[in-house]
Design a protein around this motif. Structure first.
Motif: not given
Length: 805
Positions: A118-124
């Motif tokens: 989820g963090d990777n998604f938000v950052e991406h």
């Protein structure tokens, strides 16, 4: 027969003799016409019944065999686990306590990995969804700065440390699919397409696209930008051959559009898992092609685009992909992570970073894709237009076309990747006449994504396409199947023996099980046009009046695929606490596989996945039979006939009358050493039907490194091969008889036949037809019969006299 109730005498009295005769003939013919129409109706009904029976039989057999075996295996495992538990006795409680402790840790670690996803998604998302390439890159051309702006970019892949590339080597350009996800799948592993080309020393460029399209951009703008990218690569590598352009999935038919609208621009093009003929498939398999008939045609993306404020959310396409295999996408991939959260973490996050990058298309782009390709099938019918008046003709492609497909691909099966050839050309002779080289490979197992990611089972195919590219252009025009015959060595020292077998259009037809069901897709295409017109007139104004930018953005953020990632991230306070909890947890010591509760857990997971697969298979069977019932019945087939008309294929007489054929035949006796050698090599290739790679490499060496061939440009060499192929195709006997006209000098004759004999190698390894043809060359040129091997390149020592002149 239908009785005739009209009295002939009364008709004669009323209308006269001639009128009576005419009316009598019409009336007598009427029953036959009615019987013919009735027979056609029964024939169409019988076809529908046969398709339904074939579907039910195949689906039923497949479901029964697969799931019966899986249930049997599960029952055996259950019995074995129960027996193991019984033997454990007093130690069972200890095993259970150990299992529960480990399972709790795995739950915590799994949730933490999902939080990281989820963090990777938000950052991406915040970064604009950059490409997921593992390689460093630099932006060479930004399509947003072109005269016709679009959101595409040309990236140069920076070679990793220790990898040397050469500017004089042929560049590779990779076009990734824009089908919901972002770019980078063709180069997010070291053994991907990018890695294979870099390893061989080739400069590599990547066609990327940003998340949001430029307002108003169309696919015509995209194709124009891709053409400019290829020109820029050529400007950067003036001493190399034309670049190879590789297109993955949607990028494959985009590559075909590029090559067809710019026929003199590219080098060989590679189509990986590209759905060029989307109506095709095999009854009993590949349910995705039925979407247009079951879920609706063009009006669906029009509606979603209107709800998106004029933009189509690619997350909707990703949802369709996930529904193809819900057991894997909704359960198994998460259980695999839970079973091994330590070892599976990096792989899970790496893939999800690409899978969770959702991109946007303009309404004009998705409508073109659905209307012209997937539902309308207009590209193959030679009706697709990128712009008004600009019809895209696949036959205009001049560069060699390499098609890679697989029986394990449930998104783009071999029929969709290859049937466009069947629909576009009368026979192989037309392919030769057009000067085209089409080479295809079919893998038995690799799946759709494996084709792009270059999984281990597909890596050798990508390696061989790369290393054999320079020799493919030495093939005479025609249709070939590339086959990897044997493998020698291990690891980096592994080598492959490759052959190119000549194929016919009938060979491609055998890959399919019949195409009767495609009449139903024509009916869907016509209905789709009607529905889209009704939507455009009656519904669209209402929908647009209810939508504003804020609502569209909210709907995108609330899409289930985005929501499941953003909610399970550090943005959510509950999941933010997981990071500290996971870090403070004692290191996990995996429980032994012999623990009966671990075995029971794995059995439970297999049972859940099997049940979900059973529901999927039953759904697919119902899906297919519903489509066949709705759209292949006689009424629907008759309704769809206007859309079923394919492109007109020329007869042999019409092909012979083409200007390029007449020009080649008129100059049959014109030319010299180069034309004579090329003609004899074309004749030999035609007689063999199978070309081994070592022979092809010798041919490529002669054609590119020896004079007088070395001085030829690539275009000149291609033109001569094409011209001599036309002569051999239409006047084979005269092509041989006129060889003395091309070689008046005896020295040149001896040199030419030695060059030609050098290509197949030793006499004892030659096919009988090859040796017989060589003897025929010697006879017509007035030379002694072939008796000795020619194992060294004759042109390395001397030059033909015609070259000196």
């Amino acid at each position: 027969m239908t009785p005739n109730f009209i009295d002939e005498n009364n008709v004669k009295w009323l209308f006269g003799t001639e009128a009576t005769q005419a009316m009598t003939e019409n009336l007598n013919a009427q029953p036959a016409t009615e019987m013919k129409e009735l027979a056609e109706l029964f024939g169409e009904a019988a076809t529908t019944a046969e398709l339904l029976m074939r579907s039910a039989t195949r689906q039923g057999k497949s479901i029964s065999e697969e799931h019966t075996q899986r249930v049997r295996n599960q029952m055996e495992d259950l019995s074995r686990i129960a027996g193991a538990m019984a033997k454990t006795g007093n130690g069972l409680a200890e095993h259970y306590a150990t299992y529960v402790q480990d399972a709790a840790k795995r739950w915590l670690l799994t949730l933490d990995v999902l939080r990281q996803r989820g963090d990777n998604f938000v950052e991406h998302e915040a970064a604009g969804c950059p490409p997921v390439l593992i390689y460093d890159y630099e932006v060479v051309v930004d399509g947003r700065n072109l005269d016709r702006p679009c959101n595409y970019q040309l990236l140069r892949i920076v070679p990793p440390q220790g990898t040397e590339v050469h500017d004089w080597k042929r560049p590779y350009i990779i076009i990734d699919p824009r089908a919901g996800h972002g770019g980078g799948i063709g180069g997010f592993k070291t053994d991907s397409q990018v890695g294979v080309a870099l390893h061989d020393g080739h400069p590599v460029y990547f066609v990327n696209f940003t998340r949001d399209p430029v307002p108003g951009q169309t696919l015509a703008d995209v194709t124009n930008a891709e053409a400019e990218f290829v020109r820029e690569v050529q400007r950067r590598h003036p001493d190399s051959a034309k670049p190879v352009v590789t297109g993955n999935c949607q990028g494959g038919w985009a590559t075909l559009l590029l090559a067809a609208t710019n026929p003199d621009l590219t080098g060989p093009i590679v189509l990986n898992g590209a759905p060029v003929q989307p109506w095709s498939g095999e009854v009993g398999k590949y349910p995705m092609r039925y979407n247009g008939g079951i879920l609706g045609g063009t009006w669906q993306p029009m509606l979603w685009s209107d709800l998106g404020g004029g933009q189509f959310d690619g997350a909707n396409l990703v949802s369709n992909f996930e529904m193809l295999n819900p057991g894997r996408n909704f359960f198994a991939k998460y259980y695999d992570l839970f079973a091994n959260p330590d070892g599976g973490k990096d792989r899970f996050l790496e893939f999800e970073r690409w899978w969770g990058g959702f991109f946007i298309l303009n309404e004009a782009e998705i409508k073109w894709i659905v209307e012209q390709l997937f539902v309308g099938n207009k590209l193959v019918k030679n009706q697709a237009q990128l712009e008004p008046g600009q019809t895209v003709d696949i036959k205009h492609v001049k560069a060699p076309i390499i098609v890679f497909t697989s029986y394990g691909d449930n998104i783009t099966p071999p029929q969709q990747a290859l049937n466009w050839i069947v629909d576009s050309f009368t026979d192989v002779d037309e392919i030769r006449i057009r000067g085209q080289r089409i080479i295809y490979m079919i893998h038995e197992q690799v799946g759709h994504l494996g084709i792009f990611v270059s999984s281990k089972v597909a890596k050798k195919e990508h390696t061989e396409v790369t290393s054999t590219m320079k020799t493919i252009e030495a093939l005479p025009p025609g249709l070939y199947e590339m086959k990897i015959d044997s493998v020698e060595g291990h690891g980096q020292d592994k080598s492959f023996t490759v052959s190119f077998a000549e194929r016919t259009i009938d060979d491609l037809r055998k890959i399919d099980d019949g195409r009767e069901e495609e009449a139903g897709f024509a009916a869907v295409a016509r209905m789709s046009e009607i529905q889209s017109e009704i939507y455009d007139i009656a519904v669209r104004p209402v929908v647009k009046s209810m939508v504003n930018p804020a609502l569209s953005e909210t709907m995108r953020k609330l899409h289930p695929l985005r929501l499941q990632r953003s909610l399970v991230s550090s943005v959510n306070p509950f999941f933010a606490m997981l990071e500290n909890a996971a870090q403070q947890m004692d290191p996990r010591a995996p429980v032994s596989d012999s623990n009966p509760f671990v075995q029971a857990e794995r059995l439970w997971a297999r049972m859940v996945e099997q049940q979900m697969d059973f529901v999927r298979d039953a759904r697919d069977a119902l899906y297919e039979m519903t489509f066949l019932s709705l759209w292949t019945n006689p009424l629907a087939v008759d309704f769809g006939k206007p859309q079923a008309i394919g492109r007109t294929l020329k007869s042999e007489t019409e092909l012979r009358a083409l200007p390029e054929v007449e020009m080649a035949l008129a100059h049959m006796s014109s030319g010299g050493f180069v034309e004579a050698v090329v003609r004899m090599l074309v004749l030999m290739a035609d007689s063999r039907g199978n070309v081994r790679r070592d022979r092809l490499e010798r041919s490529a060496t002669v054609m590119t490194q020896d004079e007088p061939f070395k001085s030829l440009t690539m275009d000149e060499r291609t033109r001569i091969i094409h011209e001599q192929t036309l002569i051999v195709t239409f006047e084979r006997d005269k092509a041989i008889a006129t060889l003395p006209d091309l070689l008046p000098n005896k020295k040149d004759r001896e040199q030419a036949v030695k060059v030609v004999q050098f290509i197949p190698g030793k006499i004892e390894e030659m096919a009988p037809d090859t040796l017989e043809l060589l003897q025929q060359f010697h006879k017509v040129l007035g030379l002694k019969p072939v008796t000795e091997d020619v194992l060294e390149d004759p042109l390395k020592k001397t030059k033909p006299s015609t070259a000196a002149e």
